[in-house]
Design a protein around this motif. Structure first.
Motif, mmCIF file in Angstrom:
data_model
loop_
_atom_site.group_PDB
_atom_site.id
_atom_site.type_symbol
_atom_site.label_atom_id
_atom_site.label_comp_id
_atom_site.label_asym_id
_atom_site.label_seq_id
_atom_site.Cartn_x
_atom_site.Cartn_y
_atom_site.Cartn_z
ATOM 1 N N PRO A 227 47.473 56.764 45.075
ATOM 2 C CA PRO A 227 46.634 56.034 46.028
ATOM 3 C C PRO A 227 45.590 55.173 45.308
ATOM 4 O O PRO A 227 45.192 55.491 44.193
ATOM 5 N N SER A 228 45.176 54.098 45.966
ATOM 6 C CA SER A 228 44.186 53.211 45.359
ATOM 7 C C SER A 228 42.846 53.946 45.211
ATOM 8 O O SER A 228 42.528 54.872 45.959
ATOM 9 N N LEU A 229 42.073 53.500 44.212
ATOM 10 C CA LEU A 229 40.877 54.240 43.789
ATOM 11 C C LEU A 229 39.598 53.674 44.400
ATOM 12 O O LEU A 229 39.285 52.487 44.241
ATOM 13 N N SER A 230 38.838 54.530 45.079
ATOM 14 C CA SER A 230 37.488 54.155 45.502
ATOM 15 C C SER A 230 36.599 54.030 44.261
ATOM 16 O O SER A 230 36.791 54.736 43.271
ATOM 17 N N THR A 231 35.605 53.143 44.333
ATOM 18 C CA THR A 231 34.819 52.878 43.125
ATOM 19 C C THR A 231 33.512 52.180 43.485
ATOM 20 O O THR A 231 33.300 51.777 44.636
ATOM 21 N N ILE A 232 32.661 52.046 42.486
ATOM 22 C CA ILE A 232 31.455 51.216 42.584
ATOM 23 C C ILE A 232 31.696 49.967 41.740
ATOM 24 O O ILE A 232 31.906 50.067 40.527
ATOM 25 N N ALA A 233 31.706 48.803 42.367
ATOM 26 C CA ALA A 233 31.950 47.549 41.646
ATOM 27 C C ALA A 233 30.706 47.137 40.871
ATOM 28 O O ALA A 233 29.610 47.055 41.432
ATOM 29 N N PHE B 9 33.814 54.139 38.872
ATOM 30 C CA PHE B 9 32.651 53.248 38.715
ATOM 31 C C PHE B 9 33.086 52.106 37.808
ATOM 32 O O PHE B 9 33.354 52.322 36.634
ATOM 33 N N THR B 10 33.228 50.917 38.315
ATOM 34 C CA THR B 10 33.539 49.691 37.577
ATOM 35 C C THR B 10 34.204 48.669 38.477
ATOM 36 O O THR B 10 33.849 47.501 38.502
ATOM 37 N N ASN B 11 35.222 49.100 39.231
ATOM 38 C CA ASN B 11 36.147 48.240 39.975
ATOM 39 C C ASN B 11 37.049 47.469 39.024
ATOM 40 O O ASN B 11 37.236 46.256 39.133
ATOM 41 N N ASP B 12 37.638 48.190 38.085
ATOM 42 C CA ASP B 12 38.695 47.651 37.246
ATOM 43 C C ASP B 12 39.862 47.230 38.135
ATOM 44 O O ASP B 12 40.157 47.894 39.128
#
Length: 346
Positions: free
Chosen positions: A286-292, A275-278
């Motif tokens: 692997p790249s991280l799924s997130t909430i921007a 949660f952030t989209n740093d």
């Protein structure tokens, strides 16, 4: 010492009174448009800069805004500050930054030491559940706006991201990707945004009739190290989760670090979402799924709201909630991991 241009110099150049120049620069109603334009053009030609120290003595304004934040080194808060700074400077205000290092004692000390005469208003992202010192500042007529981390005990304006729906969306994405045993790496109890993200996680599980296990819900800190330690705890359990929703990207990355050390395939065996989209979330593998989170907009809108409270002391309080955005990457893509293994073995 340089000779700064004053309103007397503008008045002399235009052969008008100092009071007329002053009113024209303040856009008062009793100055004609023609005179106002002449004054503004001459001010620009002479490179006139308002002396906020002098005007502050006259009307009690310092044109300084205080900002209290838990951290300055992470992406989210640095982006919020950029939004605040652009808005403040555009409106002729300076910012004074105070960093608490996520310590309630440090925050309380900063607030107690604030000199009311040096600030026109205060923006704060709090780490403290006790708001008594802030209430004292409010009683002393200090305009206050919370952003990001708010305190619901105070009737002041607040600007924040949609923590509940962001968490609900993140957890629902894990469920839709096929994960059924989902843990939550949360923040300390008592923080409003931590509780809202926990509620979103829990409601998504209930909506899909999935199990809620207390041992899968860890309420610790916000750092990568906390994420590493929390993931160690989850992996030591007899019944292990197959996915993790972390309260922020730093904790999610910490969880990924532990999973890699344990040779657990991220995505295929255990899914991870933050949660952030740093920016780091798109660079790791692997790249991280997130909430921007709309960090810049939170900064901009919180500063705009504070300026309105400064200019109009009796302005009703507002609560602005800005939506986040789901960003799906490799850490929750089970098929992608399987396909890559098949390609590698072909």
């Amino acid at each position: 010492m340089p000779n700064f241009v004053t309103i007397k110099d503008i008045a002399k150049a235009l052969n008008i009174s100092v009071s007329t120049v002053s009113r024209a620069l303040r856009n008062t109603f009793d100055v004609s448009q023609e005179t106002r334009k002449k004054v503004q053009d001459m001010a620009a030609a002479l490179n006139y800069k308002p002396n906020f120290n002098a005007t502050g003595l006259a009307n009690g304004s310092t044109h300084n805004i205080g900002i209290v934040i838990p951290f300055i080194t992470n992406y989210y808060f640095s982006t919020v500050i950029t939004g605040i700074q652009e808005t403040a400077y555009k409106n002729g205000y300076n910012i004074i930054l105070f960093v608490t290092n996520d310590s309630p004692d440090r925050e309380n000390s900063i607030l107690m030491d604030l000199t009311l005469s040096s600030l026109d208003g205060l923006l704060i992202s709090t780490c403290c559940d006790d708001c008594s010192t802030l209430q004292d500042l409010q009683q002393a007529n200090m305009p206050i706006v919370f952003f990001d981390r708010v305190n619901d005990k105070m009737n002041v304006s607040k600007v924040m991201q949609d923590d509940y729906n962001g968490a609900y969306q993140a957890t629902s994405h894990l469920i839709e990707a096929g994960y059924t045993k989902i843990a939550h790496l949360g923040g300390p109890k008592g923080q409003v945004f931590s509780e809202r993200r926990l509620s979103g996680y829990l409601d998504a599980l209930k909506r899909h009739c999935l199990p809620i296990r207390e041992e899968w819900i860890l309420s610790t800190g916000f750092s990568q190290e906390h994420g590493e330690q929390d993931m160690e705890t989850l992996l030591s359990l007899e019944v292990k989760p197959n996915a993790v929703f972390a309260i922020n990207d730093r904790k999610a990355i910490g969880a990924c670090v532990t999973l890699k050390k344990k040779n657990v395939a991220i995505g295929e065996q255990i899914g991870v979402i933050g949660f952030t989209n740093d920016p780091t979330s798109s660079l790791i593998s692997p790249s991280l799924s997130t909430i921007a989170e709309p960090a810049f907009e939170i900064g901009r809108q919180s500063c705009e709201l504070l300026l309105k409270h400064i200019q109009k002391k009796n302005l009703p309080t507002k609560e602005l909630v800005l939506p986040g955005k789901l960003i799906i990457r490799e850490s929750t893509n089970r098929k992608n991991v399987v396909d890559n293994k098949m390609i590698a073995s072909a």
